[in-house]
Motif scaffolding. Structure first.
Motif, PDB file in Angstrom:
ATOM      1  N   GLY A 144       0.799  -1.225   0.000  1.00 10.68           N
ATOM      2  CA  GLY A 144       0.000   0.000   0.000  1.00 10.68           C
ATOM      3  C   GLY A 144       0.825   1.264   0.000  1.00 10.68           C
ATOM      4  N   LEU A 145       2.125   1.137  -0.262  1.00  9.60           N
ATOM      5  CA  LEU A 145       2.993   2.320  -0.304  1.00  9.60           C
ATOM      6  C   LEU A 145       2.903   2.994  -1.672  1.00  9.60           C
ATOM      7  CD1 LEU A 145       6.068   0.766   1.523  1.00  9.60           C
ATOM      8  CD2 LEU A 145       4.508   2.494   2.442  1.00  9.60           C
ATOM      9  N   PRO A 146       3.208   4.303  -1.743  1.00  7.78           N
ATOM     10  CA  PRO A 146       3.114   5.005  -3.029  1.00  7.78           C
ATOM     11  C   PRO A 146       4.000   4.378  -4.101  1.00  7.78           C
ATOM     12  CG  PRO A 146       3.408   6.560  -1.212  1.00  7.78           C
ATOM     13  CD  PRO A 146       3.615   5.194  -0.635  1.00  7.78           C
ATOM     14  N   ALA A 175      -1.913   2.357  13.247  1.00  7.96           N
ATOM     15  CA  ALA A 175      -1.359   3.438  12.431  1.00  7.96           C
ATOM     16  C   ALA A 175      -1.203   4.732  13.226  1.00  7.96           C
ATOM     17  CB  ALA A 175      -2.243   3.680  11.212  1.00  7.96           C
ATOM     18  N   ASP A 176      -1.314   4.642  14.550  1.00  7.79           N
ATOM     19  CA  ASP A 176      -1.141   5.805  15.424  1.00  7.79           C
ATOM     20  C   ASP A 176       0.294   5.799  15.962  1.00  7.79           C
ATOM     21  OD1 ASP A 176      -1.182   7.784  17.335  1.00  7.79           O
ATOM     22  OD2 ASP A 176      -2.625   6.796  18.651  1.00  7.79           O
ATOM     23  N   VAL A 222       5.054   6.164  12.704  1.00  7.84           N
ATOM     24  CA  VAL A 222       3.799   5.558  12.238  1.00  7.84           C
ATOM     25  C   VAL A 222       4.064   4.155  11.671  1.00  7.84           C
ATOM     26  CG1 VAL A 222       1.954   5.715  10.518  1.00  7.84           C
ATOM     27  CG2 VAL A 222       2.635   7.752  11.796  1.00  7.84           C
ATOM     28  N   LEU A 223       5.134   4.016  10.902  1.00  9.81           N
ATOM     29  CA  LEU A 223       5.476   2.711  10.338  1.00  9.81           C
ATOM     30  C   LEU A 223       5.852   1.719  11.447  1.00  9.81           C
ATOM     31  CD1 LEU A 223       7.558   3.968   7.271  1.00  9.81           C
ATOM     32  CD2 LEU A 223       5.353   2.783   7.158  1.00  9.81           C
ATOM     33  N   CYS A 224       6.604   2.199  12.448  1.00 10.16           N
ATOM     34  CA  CYS A 224       6.966   1.336  13.582  1.00 10.16           C
ATOM     35  C   CYS A 224       5.726   0.898  14.353  1.00 10.16           C
ATOM     36  CB  CYS A 224       7.925   2.065  14.523  1.00 10.16           C
ATOM     37  SG  CYS A 224       9.620   2.173  13.918  1.00 10.16           S
ATOM     38  N   GLU A 278       0.933   2.007   6.035  1.00 13.45           N
ATOM     39  CA  GLU A 278       0.383   3.317   5.671  1.00 13.45           C
ATOM     40  C   GLU A 278       1.451   4.376   5.914  1.00 13.45           C
ATOM     41  OE1 GLU A 278      -2.882   6.468   7.423  1.00 13.45           O
ATOM     42  OE2 GLU A 278      -3.232   4.328   7.726  1.00 13.45           O
ATOM     43  N   LEU A 279       1.712   5.189   4.900  1.00 10.73           N
ATOM     44  CA  LEU A 279       2.680   6.271   5.027  1.00 10.73           C
ATOM     45  C   LEU A 279       1.935   7.525   5.470  1.00 10.73           C
ATOM     46  CD1 LEU A 279       5.662   7.043   4.603  1.00 10.73           C
ATOM     47  CD2 LEU A 279       5.080   7.668   2.254  1.00 10.73           C
TER      48      LEU A 279
END
Length: 237
Positions: A16-18, A180-181, A170-172, A158-159
């Motif tokens: 789901g990354l750009p 995603a928090d 957020v990635l961690c 999610e970036l």
């Protein structure tokens, strides 16, 4: 149209990354020797690379130029590296060794195959190497954290955030807590680890209590168990 580098079926796009951060397939393969040549490697770690890691693939490179995020104070780039493994566990020592060689933040997408209902299924677990909070003046400590295994197609990243530092948190959070928090992340990780430790202690005390014959010993064990249950109630509230 560019074909994105993949580790099994997992790529920057499936995560789901750009698309702007995806590495072309032709440039994704990273030889194991590349990591073993940069720093002294023990015989045990060489064996882990040889026996547990089938392939290493660069899946994504996130920078200010291709994400729209501002440079962070800690990070100017974040990588996603795919590790295809032959075993059933995340190779923590290999993750630690690779991550220690770059100042970048690195998210590892660890991919394995498992047998289920008579068929082979691909699963993915996300892992990161992150600093553990220490008191000012103390030597920095790092630790490898790994999330749960999921069907490969369900592993997502999610970036988010306005800087690469915020994006890293957020990635961690997604890798470690499946959230995603990225806010107050170190405290949340510490709380989860404390809960895990206390639950293990409570389980052991419950077993000890059921086996104990001596009334005084049973009472002593129960007092310890009661104290831990109170701590768990406080943490879980």
């Amino acid at each position: 149209m560019m074909t994105a580098a993949a580790c099994g079926t997992v790529s920057a796009l499936t995560l789901g990354l750009p698309a702007s951060t995806a590495i072309p397939a032709a440039k994704g393969t990273l030889p194991k020797q590349m990591f073993m040549a940069k720093a002294p490697v023990s015989a045990k770690l060489k064996q882990r690379y040889a026996n547990e890691v089938e392939s290493i693939t660069m899946l994504s490179l996130m920078r200010a130029a291709n994400t729209g995020l501002a440079d962070g104070k800690r990070f100017r780039e974040i990588l996603v590296i795919g590790l295809r493994v032959s075993g059933t566990d995340v190779p923590v020592e290999v993750v630690d060794h690779i991550a220690s060689q770059r100042a970048s933040g690195i998210v590892f997408a660890v991919v394995r195959e498992v047998e289920r209902e008579g068929a082979r299924h691909e699963e993915c677990a996300l892992a990161v190497r992150r600093n553990v909070p220490v008191r000012p003046g103390h030597t920095p400590v790092t630790k490898v954290y790994a999330g749960d295994w999921k069907p490969a197609g369900e592993a997502q990243l999610e970036l988010a955030g306005s800087t690469l530092d915020e994006a890293w948190d957020v990635l961690c959070a997604q890798a470690i807590l499946d959230s995603a928090d990225g806010s107050d992340l170190d405290a949340r990780i510490a709380r989860r680890e404390q809960l895990t430790t206390l639950k293990a202690q409570a389980d052991k005390l419950e077993r000890d209590h059921s086996r104990a014959k001596n009334p005084a010993q049973r009472n002593e064990i129960y007092a310890k168990l009661h104290k831990i249950r109170k701590q768990l109630e406080t943490l879980e509230s």
